[in-house]
Motif scaffolding. Sequence first.
Motif, PDB file in Angstrom:
ATOM      1  N   ALA A  71     -25.765  21.684  23.513  1.00  0.00           N
ATOM      2  CA  ALA A  71     -26.480  21.155  24.673  1.00  0.00           C
ATOM      3  C   ALA A  71     -27.815  21.870  24.807  1.00  0.00           C
ATOM      4  N   TYR A 126     -18.451  20.576  28.203  1.00  0.00           N
ATOM      5  CA  TYR A 126     -18.125  19.599  27.171  1.00  0.00           C
ATOM      6  C   TYR A 126     -17.386  20.236  25.999  1.00  0.00           C
ATOM      7  N   SER A 140     -22.759  22.955  27.907  1.00  0.00           N
ATOM      8  CA  SER A 140     -21.995  23.057  26.669  1.00  0.00           C
ATOM      9  C   SER A 140     -20.538  23.409  26.950  1.00  0.00           C
ATOM     10  N   VAL A 187     -26.664  16.598  25.599  1.00  0.00           N
ATOM     11  CA  VAL A 187     -25.446  17.188  25.049  1.00  0.00           C
ATOM     12  C   VAL A 187     -24.896  16.248  23.984  1.00  0.00           C
TER      13      VAL A 187
END
Length: 217
Positions: free
Chosen positions: A103, A98, A95, A122
Amino acid sequence: MTAAFPPDPKPRPLLTRPAFTGLAGLLTGALLVGVPWLVTSRSGAEPDGRPLAAPAALGELGRTEDAVAKIDNVRGQAQIARVGKADRETGARVSAAYGGAAAVVQEYRDDRLLRGLQLTAVRAASPELIATYEDPQALGVAKPGTELVRVGAVQCLVHNDPAAPGSAPDPELSFVTNCQRTGPGLTVAVRSLGADGNRDPAKIASLLDQAWDTLSR
């Protein structure tokens, strides 16, 4: 040239191998021949934080925590706690990579704890997988040590056992290291936790497609 992958050792119950001792060496070899699927996404858009819930099963594979509990719910508690913590911590790192997109990470095993896959999902798109360049002719082998195989919308990296030119790699020694499917707003990937049962990219791609359908609803 990629070193030959040794034949699978005689399997032992996972509970007799603290912290997956035997499995660790196998995973190290798998990672050496593959390219990690995870690449930080920097699209500039706001991350999608809607929660993701991992499927209860991947085909015949159930959550590792459930599989361990079926074998010995008392002695398996430490193992269950380790797996759960590893999945949560890895999910948090995905997570963060990104930009805060939701996620989830979940490990799956068969009832005998011999075959395993780790799923990562994700809410973001990802670059496609890449197989590092190898020249089979120069290396004197039939196929590259790591080969990118496409099965529909799924990409898989396959480790090929070295074979002489004109012959085919031994399917009992080749195996899938990881597969991925990605699109706008979602990436779903699976990583093999050992070669046992994870040699056919089409079969793993089918499991990944099932997970994709569940997670994209």
